[in-house]
Design an enzyme around this catalytic site. Structure first.
Site, PDB file in Angstrom:
ATOM      1  N   ARG A  89       0.702  -1.196   0.181  1.00 36.98           N
ATOM      2  CA  ARG A  89      -0.205  -0.088   0.060  1.00 36.98           C
ATOM      3  C   ARG A  89       0.709   1.219  -0.049  1.00 36.98           C
ATOM      4  NH1 ARG A  89      -2.915  -3.685   2.103  1.00 36.98           N
ATOM      5  NH2 ARG A  89      -0.854  -4.465   2.633  1.00 36.98           N
ATOM      6  N   THR A  90       1.611   1.410   0.849  1.00 34.36           N
ATOM      7  CA  THR A  90       2.611   2.595   1.207  1.00 34.36           C
ATOM      8  C   THR A  90       3.417   3.048   0.127  1.00 34.36           C
ATOM      9  OG1 THR A  90       2.399   2.143   3.391  1.00 34.36           O
ATOM     10  CG2 THR A  90       3.779   3.943   2.713  1.00 34.36           C
ATOM     11  N   LYS A 147      25.509  -5.899  -0.265  1.00 34.59           N
ATOM     12  CA  LYS A 147      27.081  -5.644  -0.358  1.00 34.59           C
ATOM     13  C   LYS A 147      27.594  -4.951   0.757  1.00 34.59           C
ATOM     14  CE  LYS A 147      26.705  -5.479  -5.437  1.00 34.59           C
ATOM     15  NZ  LYS A 147      26.769  -4.509  -6.511  1.00 34.59           N
ATOM     16  N   ARG A 184      11.087   3.846   4.312  1.00 36.40           N
ATOM     17  CA  ARG A 184      10.452   2.668   5.153  1.00 36.40           C
ATOM     18  C   ARG A 184      11.592   1.873   5.465  1.00 36.40           C
ATOM     19  NH1 ARG A 184       5.539  -1.283   4.899  1.00 36.40           N
ATOM     20  NH2 ARG A 184       4.476   0.816   5.408  1.00 36.40           N
ATOM     21  N   HIS A 237       4.433   5.770  11.954  1.00 33.69           N
ATOM     22  CA  HIS A 237       3.776   5.510  10.452  1.00 33.69           C
ATOM     23  C   HIS A 237       2.926   6.746  10.366  1.00 33.69           C
ATOM     24  CE1 HIS A 237       2.727   4.018   6.510  1.00 33.69           C
ATOM     25  NE2 HIS A 237       2.672   2.819   6.853  1.00 33.69           N
TER      26      HIS A 237
HETATM   27  N1   CP Z   1      -0.557  -0.106   5.954  1.00 33.05           N
HETATM   28  C1   CP Z   1       0.734  -0.489   5.501  1.00 33.05           C
HETATM   29  O1   CP Z   1       1.606   0.149   5.741  1.00 33.05           O
HETATM   30  O2   CP Z   1       0.867  -1.428   4.372  1.00 33.05           O
HETATM   31  P1   CP Z   1       2.176  -1.952   3.626  1.00 33.05           P
HETATM   32  O3   CP Z   1       2.842  -2.534   4.573  1.00 33.05           O
HETATM   33  O4   CP Z   1       1.478  -2.630   2.665  1.00 33.05           O
HETATM   34  O5   CP Z   1       2.735  -0.557   2.957  1.00 33.05           O
END
Ligand code: CP
Length: 324
Positions: A65-66, A93, A115, A143
């Site tokens: 999603r993100t 590496k 992320r 998040h």
């Molecule tokens: N909700 C969320 O962060 O989903 P993803 O891990 O798929 O990005």
């Protein structure tokens, strides 16, 4: 009616979490997101507001999603997008996060969306690069865009046009201890006036959340009738060391959201899930796909929220000192 002050100016170059934002900051992002919603309904779903800017998606952890939502958000605003995934990269590496980010930054980027499995990684990176940094989930910390899109969804559903959530009660259920989604939701919801009840087994519900102003409970059935929304979290098996509960079956028995359990909720109560779901564990399919469920709406709302965030951080101007 809660108003953003007329002289308010967005002051942040980075979005690292919701903890460090003011209620006006939150309202301003959400108001900006509302302005971008319309773009996705046009026949040509593109505006030129970030033409010439470059966004890099730096994903050191898996995401559906993100990552896609940030990419589409940048595309809709005419930015160029670079996608980096640690799998198949020179991370294997031994290249560090900072070296990876600086290498990509040298190609000329304006914002990187990160992320990472380490809590605090986005904040650390923001000190080492010149571009804006947006936290797309850092370990167990925050998040922020998920928290924002959850709040945006709630405000739309409950007609809180001014993003004042006073009088709304939201339960966040499950693996609170390992959840960056829970932390961002807690900070955002409390700042906008909502009441937050955190529900989970003692092993997954740190007492420290009470200090932030949350109510804590281990009894989902007694909480359900009181709330306007239930945000159900995935059990994060990848972050749990040891045994947090006797068995999945027992977890589902006490904390799984079933149609039977939900029959005691207010008629207007919503069911939210950030995804990905463990169907049959924290949520049954009948609930996930039922009439109260907003999980796909949350995904759709995420696009406007991420457009707003990218727009604001890349256009951030230093705040002028107040004239005496
Ligand atoms: N909700 C969320 O962060 O989903 P993803 O891990 O798929 O990005």
């Amino acid at each position: 009616m809660t108003q953003i002050p007329a002289d308010y100016r967005w002051p942040h170059k980075h979005l690292l979490g919701l903890e460090g934002l003011s209620a006006d900051d939150l309202r301003f992002i959400l108001q900006t997101a509302r302005g971008f919603e319309d773009v996705s309904t046009r026949s040509v779903k593109k505006v030129p507001v970030l033409r010439g800017k470059v966004m890099a998606n730096l994903f050191f952890e898996d995401s559906t999603r993100t990552r896609m939502s940030f990419e589409l958000a940048a595309n809709r605003m005419s930015a160029d997008v670079l996608n980096f995934s640690s799998k198949g990269s020179s991370v294997s590496k031994g290249e560090t996060l900072t070296d990876t980010a600086r290498t990509i930054e040298a190609m000329g980027i304006d914002v990187c969306v990160l992320r990472h499995h380490l809590s605090g990684a986005a904040e650390q990176l923001s000190r080492r690069v010149k571009c804006s940094v947006v936290n797309a989930g850092d370990g167990q910390h925050e998040h922020p865009t998920q928290g924002l899109l959850d709040i945006f969804t709630l405000c739309k559903r409950f007609n809180r046009d001014d993003f004042d959530m006073t009088g709304l009660t939201v339960a966040i259920v499950g693996d609170i201890a390992h959840s960056r989604v829970a932390r961002s939701n807690v900070h955002g919801l409390l700042k906008l006036g909502a009441q937050v009840i955190l529900v989970g087994p003692p092993t997954l519900l740190p007492r420290s959340f009470a200090d932030l102003g949350c109510e804590l409970s281990h009894h989902l059935d007694s909480v359900i009738p009181r709330v306007d929304a239930i945000n159900t979290l995935r059990v994060q098996f990848e972050r749990i060391s040891g045994q947090a509960f006797p068995s999945l079956r027992e977890y589902a028995t006490f904390y799984g959201l079933t149609a039977r359990r939900l029959a005691n909720a207010k008629p207007t109560a919503l069911v939210m899930h950030p995804g990905p779901m463990n169907r049959g564990v924290e949520i049954d399919s009948a609930v996930a796909d039922g009439p109260r469920s907003t999980y796909l709406e949350q995904v759709a709302n995420g696009l406007a929220v991420r457009m707003a965030v990218l727009f604001l951080v890349t256009n951030a101007k230093p705040v002028e000192p107040a004239t005496p």
